[in-house]
Every structure is written in C-alpha cells, then in structure tokens.
Write an enzyme that holds these catalytic residues in place. Structure first.
Site, short mmCIF file in Angstrom:
data_model
loop_
_atom_site.label_atom_id
_atom_site.label_comp_id
_atom_site.label_asym_id
_atom_site.label_seq_id
_atom_site.Cartn_x
_atom_site.Cartn_y
_atom_site.Cartn_z
N HIS A 361 8.72 -8.62 -3.82
CA HIS A 361 8.55 -9.12 -2.45
C HIS A 361 8.69 -7.98 -1.44
O HIS A 361 7.85 -7.81 -0.55
CB HIS A 361 9.57 -10.22 -2.18
CG HIS A 361 9.65 -10.64 -0.76
ND1 HIS A 361 8.97 -11.73 -0.25
CD2 HIS A 361 10.35 -10.12 0.31
CE1 HIS A 361 9.24 -11.86 1.03
NE2 HIS A 361 10.06 -10.90 1.39
N GLU A 362 9.76 -7.18 -1.59
CA GLU A 362 10.00 -6.08 -0.65
C GLU A 362 8.90 -5.03 -0.73
O GLU A 362 8.46 -4.50 0.29
CB GLU A 362 11.36 -5.44 -0.93
CG GLU A 362 12.55 -6.36 -0.74
CD GLU A 362 12.67 -6.88 0.69
OE1 GLU A 362 12.22 -6.19 1.61
OE2 GLU A 362 13.19 -8.00 0.86
N HIS A 365 5.84 -5.99 1.26
CA HIS A 365 5.85 -5.61 2.68
C HIS A 365 5.30 -4.20 2.85
O HIS A 365 4.52 -3.92 3.77
CB HIS A 365 7.27 -5.68 3.23
CG HIS A 365 7.78 -7.06 3.46
ND1 HIS A 365 7.10 -7.99 4.24
CD2 HIS A 365 8.91 -7.69 3.04
CE1 HIS A 365 7.78 -9.12 4.27
NE2 HIS A 365 8.88 -8.97 3.56
N GLU A 441 6.28 -12.83 5.56
CA GLU A 441 7.13 -13.25 4.44
C GLU A 441 6.33 -14.04 3.40
O GLU A 441 6.50 -13.84 2.19
CB GLU A 441 8.30 -14.09 4.96
CG GLU A 441 9.32 -13.31 5.76
CD GLU A 441 9.97 -12.21 4.94
OE1 GLU A 441 10.36 -12.46 3.78
OE2 GLU A 441 10.07 -11.09 5.46
#
Length: 507
Positions: A361-362, A365, A441
């Site tokens: 997920h990070e 970004h 997100e």
C-alpha cells in the site's frame, strides 16, 4: 509605545487592501470572529453526530462483526467515547481562549511587553527595526503555548491513553520529549522566521516570490536532515534484523524498482502501543520505517539485551541464595503471569505477509506519484498564501480591528492574514485535500491488491483496527469532513471489488 515606521512601502497597497481599508474595523473583527465560531459550531455538530452514534450503539452491530468481537468492540467504544469527550472539552476551552485573546487584544499587549523587555535588556534603539522584537515576541508565544497545552497533553497521555493501555511513556521520558520539542521548535523556527521577515522588509514589490522560495528551500532541507539528525533525537532506530521478512521486503522493493537504501525499525513501543509504517527520502535514496509495534512479536535489540541482562541477574541471585524447590515453585507463579502477558502482547501486530501487504500500500503511494502530487499541491498552496499576503499586506483597517497601531508589526500581519483573513480558503482547501487523500488511499489499496496482497491487506487492516481499538462505525457526514483515510469497512469492500474485477479480467 510609539508605532514603528512601516518598512514596507505604502505604494504596495493592492486593490483588495484598499477595499478592506474602506470597511469599518468593527465589521472585520465581527466577521473573522463570527466565521471562527460558525466553523467551531459546525465541527461540533459533526462530532456530536458521531458521539450520538457511538453512545446509542452499546452492542456490536452486525455490519462490524467481520472486524471485531464483542469484547474488543466494547473496549474500542469506550476508548472512542473517552476521546470524543476529551476533544469536546478541549475544543471548547481552545475556542473560549481564542475569543478571549481577540477581545482582550492580548496579541498587541504581548507585542508591547516584548518591546519593553527588549528595551530593558538592550536599551531603546529606534534603528534596530522590528526583527529583534519579533524574535522576543515569538519566544513568549512559544513558551505560553507550551504551558497552556501542557496540562491537556499530560491528561491525554497519562490518563486517557493510559486508561486504555496505549501510553507507554514514563514521566521522565515524556518530560524530556516535551522539552526537546520546545527547544527544537525555537532552534529551527526562530531563524526561519527571522529570515522570512528580513525578506519581506527588503524584498520589494515581489517579496512574496522570495518568501515562497525561502520556504520551499527550508522544507526541502528539513526533509533531508530530519531522518538523520532530528528524528533520532526523539526515537531509537535500528536496522531490521536479517531474516525472511527483511529479504522479502528487499525483493518487493527490487520488483517495483523502489530505490531502497535503508530498512529501519523505530521503537514506537516506548511511546505508545499504536502502530504504523512509512516511507521517506528523496530521489534515489529511500528508506522504509516500520514501528516495532507493527511487527508481530518483534523486540528492539536494545530491549532484548536489557531483558537478557535482567534474566541473567535473576538467575545469579537465585543460585546464590540456594533456594529450595518449594521456593522456586512459589516464584514461578508471577513469572508465569508475566509470561502470559508478554505472550498476549506478542500476538499484537502483523505477520510477514500482512506487513508486505501494508508496504505494498505504501509503495503504491510512491509508484502512483501521490507523494509528488502532494508536494506539488503544497508548493502551489504555499505560493498562493504568500501572494495573498502580498495583496493584503497593507489592509491597515483589518489589523486595527485587532488592536494594532498603524502600521502593525510585520510578524503579526503575516500571522493574521494567513490564519484569520484566509481562514475560509483554508477550510475549503482542507476539505478538498481530505477528499483527494481518500481517493489516493483507495488507489494505494488497489495497487497492493494487484501485487497479490488482497487478502493479506484485509487481515492486516482488521488486525491494526483491533490493536489500535479503532471504532468501526462512523456517521457519514462526520466521516466526509474528518477522515482523510476511508473507514475500514469501506476499504475492505473496495478491496473485495478490486479482487473481483481482477479475477474477471483474468477469466
């Protein structure tokens, strides 16, 4: 005291400043104060809606059963209600204090006090300008803000957070932390403020361009020095130990061509039981930081060494005392209880697969350019703020509304324009950024799903939700204006949808 000469030329007055100067100061004052009270009442209305939802839901709702059990739900509900009440009381206090500061014209009075103290220390000097007095004023503001906020911070950490098992700080650690924060704020903030005021005074009609460039350079430099010089002042970092988790993270970084240079663990458990992970760094030098509370069963090396020494010490004492079997059995009970408690703590956090999903997920970004987009938006916003200050610099009627003699000090003009006169813009921008961040997100979650971590991300979100005692349900209107991250239920539903779409494409 007599007003200082205005170092900024009067011919820099814009059309907007001219219009504001035609408005009665009383109307400007009422408009600013009224807007802040309307904003406060709106935020409290939203908070009340959320509080009412929690208060009226003593039993675990069916929609949240996939997230938690009845016992954990009761704890999360109690924690969230306590936080809501604390925020309501503190918010009311802050609003009343803010109103009193404006009505009593405390800022102009404090400015005058700073001038008198400076004169008593260095003697009156009309040629020194506003800069020294501005620095003295800022020191007083920082000290007063620190003292005013300190009781609230102590209560939150040592009463509210401790009551629910999250505060891990000792009073000594907390005191050193607060003192370091205050001194660091002064050491960094005062020189930056001095440079900014100097540019405003001497930058001519386009001073706002130079001020924007200075602020951008400062932000860039802080991003460079923070991880190596500032963060270690507050927290202990260590490289993630060799093992399967480290190897898998490095493999994931190579797969995505992420320029990983360091993989660190931060001892967040000294401060709180909450967990997190983040990336930082510039260009080809990136670092991944994991909180020790995020990794299931992880102990910092320093903590392990300390426990080993204590265990060796206890064993030596037992051997020296030559205790009998009965005595040993008697002492086994508290050790067993402690072991059960440690085992319970060790179960918190995520396993290796779930940590990779969180990092997916990070890294999403980073890969999707969200960080670059946020930096670009911040830079544009920063320029617009300084440009607006340039247009409102000489709206003397507005500053007179808050008790300042004409011309008002540059430092106070800057603060009042950015904080008060631009408050409607700030509120709109804040709401827009909440909406954009929620979109980012969802996109980052989808990125992790496409890496093959869909199910692991779901279990990680559920575990983090449970470990942090997050309340699972939210009023839609409250969530729309307060949550930069989607709620867990919305994220889980979006992950299911992304997996279904990917499966359909594969077929």
């Amino acid at each position: 005291p007599a007003a200082m000469p205005d170092p900024v030329a009067a011919d820099q007055q814009s059309a907007l400043s001219s219009w504001l100067n035609s408005v009665a100061p009383e109307r400007i004052f009422c408009g600013v104060l009224g807007f802040f009270w309307l904003t406060y009442l709106w935020e409290n209305y939203l908070a009340w809606r959320q509080y009412k939802l929690m208060r009226d839901s003593p039993q675990l709702p069916e929609a949240a059963r996939q997230l938690t059990d009845d016992q954990t739900y009761a704890k999360a509900r109690a924690y969230s209600i306590d936080k809501s009440r604390y925020s309501a009381v503190r918010g009311l206090w802050s609003q009343l204090l803010f109103t009193f500061i404006l009505l009593a014209e405390l800022m102009p009075r404090l400015w005058a006090v700073a001038g008198r103290h400076l004169d008593s220390l260095a003697g009156p000097d009309a040629s020194r300008g506003q800069l020294p007095q501005s620095m003295v004023f800022l020191v007083y503001v920082m000290l007063l803000s620190f003292l005013i906020d300190l009781p609230w911070s102590v209560y939150k950490n040592f009463v509210l957070e401790a009551r629910h098992g999250f505060n891990k700080q000792t009073p000594g650690f907390y005191a050193k932390d607060q003192l370091k924060s205050l001194l660091l704020s002064m050491a960094i903030g005062l020189p930056i403020a001095a440079a900014l005021l100097w540019l405003i005074e001497r930058g001519g009609p386009y001073f706002y361009v130079y001020a924007w460039l200075l602020a951008s350079v400062v932000i860039f430099v802080l991003m460079l020095v923070y991880p190596s010089f500032i963060a270690p002042l507050f927290d202990t970092y260590e490289p993630l130990r060799e093992g399967q988790l480290k190897q898998r993270i490095e493999d994931l970084a190579k797969r995505l061509e992420f320029p990983l240079t360091q993989l660190l663990v931060i001892e967040g458990s000294r401060r709180s039981a909450h967990s997190n992970a983040y990336l930082f760094g510039l260009w080809r030098s990136k670092r991944i930081v994991l909180f020790d509370t995020l990794i299931e069963g992880y102990q910092m090396q320093s903590v392990k060494e300390k426990e080993e020494k204590e265990r060796e010490k206890r064993e030596k004492e037992k051997a020296a005392e030559g205790q009998g079997e009965k005595s040993d059995e008697a002492k086994a009970e508290p050790d067993s209880a402690a072991g059960e408690e440690n085992e319970k703590e060790a179960k918190k956090g995520c396993n290796d697969d779930e940590i990779l999903a969180v990092l997916g997920h990070e890294l999403g970004h980073w890969s999707l350019g969200h960080n670059v987009s946020n930096i670009f938006i911040s830079e544009v916003n920063l320029f617009l703020m300084f440009f607006a200050f340039g247009q409102l610099l000489n709206c003397h009627s507005a500053f007179a509304a808050f008790g300042f003699q004409q011309p008002a000090p540059l430092l106070l003009r800057l603060a009042f324009v950015l904080e008060f006169l631009l408050s409607p813009y700030n509120e709109l921008l804040g709401f827009a950024m909440i909406c954009l961040t929620r979109l980012f997100e969802f996109q980052a979650d989808r990125f992790s799903v496409r890496l093959g971590f869909g199910q692991q991300l779901k279990t990680a979100l559920i575990k983090l939700h449970t470990d942090n005692l997050s309340y699972p349900l939210f009023d839609p209107l409250y969530s729309a204006f307060n949550h930069s991250h989607p709620t867990v239920l919305h994220r889980l539903a979006a992950i299911d949808q992304a997996e279904a779409e990917d499966e359909a494409k594969t077929k």
